[in-house]
Design a protein around this motif. Structure first.
Motif, PDB file in Angstrom:
ATOM      1  N   LEU A  11      58.875  74.978  44.655  1.00 58.15           N
ATOM      2  CA  LEU A  11      57.480  74.584  44.812  1.00 58.15           C
ATOM      3  C   LEU A  11      56.584  75.613  44.145  1.00 58.15           C
ATOM      4  O   LEU A  11      56.900  76.794  44.089  1.00 58.15           O
ATOM      5  N   GLU A  12      55.436  75.152  43.659  1.00 57.53           N
ATOM      6  CA  GLU A  12      54.497  76.038  42.981  1.00 57.53           C
ATOM      7  C   GLU A  12      53.099  75.898  43.569  1.00 57.53           C
ATOM      8  O   GLU A  12      52.735  74.839  44.054  1.00 57.53           O
ATOM      9  N   PHE A  18      50.105  73.823  50.441  1.00 55.73           N
ATOM     10  CA  PHE A  18      49.970  72.609  51.242  1.00 55.73           C
ATOM     11  C   PHE A  18      51.140  72.462  52.206  1.00 55.73           C
ATOM     12  O   PHE A  18      50.958  72.203  53.396  1.00 55.73           O
ATOM     13  N   VAL A  19      52.353  72.627  51.695  1.00 57.68           N
ATOM     14  CA  VAL A  19      53.545  72.497  52.532  1.00 57.68           C
ATOM     15  C   VAL A  19      53.587  73.612  53.573  1.00 57.68           C
ATOM     16  O   VAL A  19      53.946  73.379  54.730  1.00 57.68           O
ATOM     17  N   ARG A  41      62.408  63.289  48.650  1.00 55.84           N
ATOM     18  CA  ARG A  41      61.339  62.362  48.272  1.00 55.84           C
ATOM     19  C   ARG A  41      60.436  62.898  47.175  1.00 55.84           C
ATOM     20  O   ARG A  41      59.739  62.143  46.527  1.00 55.84           O
ATOM     21  N   ARG A  42      60.432  64.189  46.981  1.00 57.90           N
ATOM     22  CA  ARG A  42      59.493  64.863  46.078  1.00 57.90           C
ATOM     23  C   ARG A  42      59.760  64.503  44.616  1.00 57.90           C
ATOM     24  O   ARG A  42      60.895  64.359  44.193  1.00 57.90           O
ATOM     25  N   LYS A  43      58.684  64.381  43.836  1.00 56.82           N
ATOM     26  CA  LYS A  43      58.781  64.164  42.387  1.00 56.82           C
ATOM     27  C   LYS A  43      58.370  65.449  41.683  1.00 56.82           C
ATOM     28  O   LYS A  43      57.335  66.037  41.988  1.00 56.82           O
ATOM     29  N   ASP A  44      59.173  65.884  40.737  1.00 55.74           N
ATOM     30  CA  ASP A  44      58.898  67.094  39.987  1.00 55.74           C
ATOM     31  C   ASP A  44      57.838  66.809  38.923  1.00 55.74           C
ATOM     32  O   ASP A  44      57.931  65.788  38.226  1.00 55.74           O
ATOM     33  N   PRO A  45      56.823  67.668  38.778  1.00 53.97           N
ATOM     34  CA  PRO A  45      55.788  67.435  37.763  1.00 53.97           C
ATOM     35  C   PRO A  45      56.340  67.315  36.343  1.00 53.97           C
ATOM     36  O   PRO A  45      55.806  66.549  35.534  1.00 53.97           O
ATOM     37  N   SER A  46      57.411  68.036  36.028  1.00 48.09           N
ATOM     38  CA  SER A  46      57.976  67.922  34.684  1.00 48.09           C
ATOM     39  C   SER A  46      58.589  66.538  34.447  1.00 48.09           C
ATOM     40  O   SER A  46      58.553  66.032  33.322  1.00 48.09           O
ATOM     41  N   ASN A  47      59.106  65.917  35.502  1.00 51.48           N
ATOM     42  CA  ASN A  47      59.613  64.547  35.363  1.00 51.48           C
ATOM     43  C   ASN A  47      58.465  63.564  35.134  1.00 51.48           C
ATOM     44  O   ASN A  47      58.604  62.620  34.351  1.00 51.48           O
ATOM     45  N   ILE A  48      57.345  63.778  35.817  1.00 52.07           N
ATOM     46  CA  ILE A  48      56.174  62.915  35.613  1.00 52.07           C
ATOM     47  C   ILE A  48      55.690  63.059  34.171  1.00 52.07           C
ATOM     48  O   ILE A  48      55.345  62.064  33.518  1.00 52.07           O
ATOM     49  N   PHE A  99      51.214  66.180  42.368  1.00 56.34           N
ATOM     50  CA  PHE A  99      50.743  66.801  43.604  1.00 56.34           C
ATOM     51  C   PHE A  99      50.221  65.753  44.583  1.00 56.34           C
ATOM     52  O   PHE A  99      50.508  65.824  45.779  1.00 56.34           O
ATOM     53  N   GLU A 100      49.475  64.772  44.093  1.00 61.06           N
ATOM     54  CA  GLU A 100      48.961  63.711  44.972  1.00 61.06           C
ATOM     55  C   GLU A 100      50.106  62.935  45.609  1.00 61.06           C
ATOM     56  O   GLU A 100      50.083  62.659  46.809  1.00 61.06           O
ATOM     57  N   TYR A 101      51.094  62.577  44.810  1.00 58.07           N
ATOM     58  CA  TYR A 101      52.240  61.849  45.345  1.00 58.07           C
ATOM     59  C   TYR A 101      53.005  62.704  46.349  1.00 58.07           C
ATOM     60  O   TYR A 101      53.330  62.256  47.446  1.00 58.07           O
ATOM     61  N   ASN A 102      53.270  63.955  45.982  1.00 58.67           N
ATOM     62  CA  ASN A 102      54.050  64.845  46.841  1.00 58.67           C
ATOM     63  C   ASN A 102      53.327  65.175  48.137  1.00 58.67           C
ATOM     64  O   ASN A 102      53.959  65.295  49.181  1.00 58.67           O
ATOM     65  N   SER A 103      52.010  65.304  48.099  1.00 53.04           N
ATOM     66  CA  SER A 103      51.275  65.597  49.335  1.00 53.04           C
ATOM     67  C   SER A 103      51.342  64.416  50.301  1.00 53.04           C
ATOM     68  O   SER A 103      51.475  64.612  51.513  1.00 53.04           O
ATOM     69  N   LYS A 104      51.285  63.200  49.777  1.00 57.57           N
ATOM     70  CA  LYS A 104      51.439  62.021  50.649  1.00 57.57           C
ATOM     71  C   LYS A 104      52.833  61.991  51.269  1.00 57.57           C
ATOM     72  O   LYS A 104      52.988  61.686  52.457  1.00 57.57           O
ATOM     73  N   GLN A 105      53.840  62.292  50.461  1.00 53.75           N
ATOM     74  CA  GLN A 105      55.206  62.301  50.976  1.00 53.75           C
ATOM     75  C   GLN A 105      55.394  63.386  52.026  1.00 53.75           C
ATOM     76  O   GLN A 105      56.051  63.167  53.047  1.00 53.75           O
ATOM     77  N   ALA A 106      54.808  64.554  51.802  1.00 52.45           N
ATOM     78  CA  ALA A 106      54.922  65.659  52.765  1.00 52.45           C
ATOM     79  C   ALA A 106      54.266  65.287  54.084  1.00 52.45           C
ATOM     80  O   ALA A 106      54.806  65.571  55.169  1.00 52.45           O
TER      81      ALA A 106
END
Length: 117
Positions: A11-12, A18-19, A41-48, A99-106
């Motif tokens: 995580l960065e 947030f986490v 569930r997390r998506k890596d920004p480099s994959n996006i 980050f928006e997607y990951n924050s919802k998942q978290a």
């Protein structure tokens, strides 16, 4: 308080903060469960970024489908990434999208843990 960096070392910046705020009141066992569920569930920004580039070169909107924005994905698909402008914006803003997607998942994972604990 659990050490977020030990549980989730990839995580960065904003995502780490947030986490960390979400798990500060959890026990070590709960934080471990959170880390396992969240990282699956997390998506890596480099994959996006990679999917946005693929969208620029081929199938527009694929990055939106990956982050569960189905309506925007269909719109990008039918309009050629909003004439490529939307795809270029997504390439520039790939970290924000992730980050928006990951924050919802978290938040969902933390809510599930609180419900079942």
């Amino acid at each position: 308080m659990p050490n977020t960096f030990q549980l989730m070392p990839n995580l960065e910046g904003d995502e780490m903060a947030f986490v960390n705020e979400l798990i500060k009141d959890m026990t070590d066992a709960q934080a471990q469960q959170f880390a396992i569920a969240y990282m699956s569930r997390r998506k890596d920004p480099s994959n996006i970024l990679l999917f946005a580039i693929i969208g620029f070169l081929g199938v527009a909107g694929i990055q939106r489908f990956v982050i569960n924005q189905i309506g925007m994905g269909i719109l990008f698909l039918l309009t050629g990434g909003l004439c490529l402008i939307g795809t270029i914006v997504d390439i520039v803003n790939h970290k924000k999208l992730a980050f928006e997607y990951n924050s919802k998942q978290a938040q969902q994972v933390a809510g599930l843990l609180k419900t079942y604990s």
